[in-house]
Design an enzyme around this catalytic site. Sequence first.
Site, PDB file in Angstrom:
ATOM      1  N   GLU A 158     -10.990  -0.901  -4.915  1.00  0.00           N
ATOM      2  CA  GLU A 158     -10.579  -0.277  -3.657  1.00  0.00           C
ATOM      3  C   GLU A 158      -9.371   0.617  -3.941  1.00  0.00           C
ATOM      4  O   GLU A 158      -8.920   0.741  -5.072  1.00  0.00           O
ATOM      5  CB  GLU A 158     -10.199  -1.348  -2.623  1.00  0.00           C
ATOM      6  N   ASP A 166       0.821  -1.215   0.000  1.00  0.00           N
ATOM      7  CA  ASP A 166       0.000   0.000   0.000  1.00  0.00           C
ATOM      8  C   ASP A 166       0.855   1.265   0.000  1.00  0.00           C
ATOM      9  O   ASP A 166       0.779   2.093   0.920  1.00  0.00           O
ATOM     10  CB  ASP A 166      -0.930   0.003   1.215  1.00  0.00           C
TER      11      ASP A 166
END
Length: 433
Positions: free
Chosen positions: A193, A30
Site C-alpha cells: 500500500e 502517513d
Amino acid sequence: MNNAVTVFAIILVTTATAQKPIVQTKYTADPAPMVYNDTIFLYTSHDEDDAEGFKMLDWLLYTSTDMVNWTEHGAVASLKDFSWAPQDNGAWAVQSIERDGKFYLYCPMHGSGIGVLVSDSPYGPFKDPLGKRLIDTDHIWNDIDPSPFIDDDGQAYLYWGNPDVYYVKLNKDMISIEGDVIKINSKPDNYQEGPWVWKHDDHYYMAYASTCCPEGLGYAMSDSPQGPWEYKGMIMDATEKTRGNHPGIIEYKGKSYAFGHSYDILKSKTSTFYERRSVDAAEMKYNEDGTIQKIPYWNDKGPDQIENLNPFRRTEAETMAWSEGVKTKKEQDMIYVTSINDGDYIMVTGADFKDGASKFNVSAQSFSGGSIEIRLDSKEGRLIGTSKIDKAYDSCKIYNSDIEKVRGIHDIFFVFKGKSGELFHLDYWEFQK
C-alpha cells in the site's frame, strides 16, 4: 512497565537530540512532505490519543526549514470538510501538491473513496470543490493512499491502492480525471500500500509500504510514469519495530529525505499495542546508477540540521525539536503549548545567538503559575535565566527577564517548574540582544 520498555524509554530520552520521532505532542502517521517557498510542509494523518485501533478524524500540518525544528499548525482539514463522507472515522493517508498557485489535498476516507480539497494557501483553509468523491470505483475499499505527481511535460497523475495499485491521469484543474482508471497488473514486488511517486534525474520512482507484516519501505523504478515498474529493493527493511509504514520522499536544499512512521513513542510508554504512530525522517542517498542506498532503522540517526535557528525572531512555542510531557491545542487560529507540568520541557536545536543575547521574552497564560528555566545544551545544562510566570491571568501576558549573556550556537531547553497541576499555556518566545 516491563524491563524492555523501561530500557527503551531511557534510550529514547537520552538520544533526544537525534529528533526521532520528529513530533512528540501528538500521534502522527502517513507523512506527506511538500516543498514550497524553501519550506517543508509536512501533512500527516492523526491517531487520536485514545486510539486502540485506527481512530483518525483529521489531518495535521507541520513546517520546518531545517529538518530538525518543527512548528505545528494544527488540523488543516478533517472529515467534516466532506459532507458526503462518514464523520466518525477514516481520515487515512493524505498527500498534497501545488499547481499554479493552488494547493490540493487528496484525502482518502476508508471505505468511502478519495476526495480532494483545494486552497489558495498551503496553510488552508481547504474547501471541497466537487461535493463528491474524486475517485469512486467498484473497488472502493481499495481506494486509499492517494499520491499525486506532475511530470515534466505538465501531465498530472494520481496513484493509489491496497492491495493493488492503480493510477489515472488528472486534468490540469487537478480535480477531474482524464480517461480510465488503470490497474497496474504487474505491480512491484512486495507492494502492500501507500505508493509515493517522484522523479529524480531521468528516473521515475515508486516507493511503498513493502512486505507484511511488519512493513518496510520498498521501491521500484521505471522509465515512464505509467510503468512498467521494476522492483529494486528496500529503502528500509521491515522490522518488528515498525509494524506498518508509509513513505514520503522529497528533495530539499540539495539533499533527499525519506519520511515514514514508527510506534516508538507508544512503545516508550506501554507494552500494549495500539494504533498510535509517530512520524520519522532520515536523509536518503542515491547511487550513481539511480538506485537508493538502504536507510537503517529511524532511531539510528536523525537528519542533520540544515540551518541554524534565529532566536531573536518571534518563535511560536509549538516549534520544537523534542519535548517531554507537553501537548498542543488549537483554538480558532491560535495554537498554544498546553498540559505543562513540573519537570516537562521543550527543546529547540541549533539556535545561533551570534554575538550575544541578554534578555528573554515569553508570552504565556498562567493558571497555577510557575517558572521557565532556560538551559543550554541539555535539560540539566547551564542555567542562563529563569522567567517567572505569575498566577491566574485570563489571557496571555508578555513576561520579560534578564539572562546571562550567551553567545554562539546552542540547543535551548525550556524546563518548566511549579507546583502540581497545569502551570500555564505558552504562546511564543524570543531573545533580545
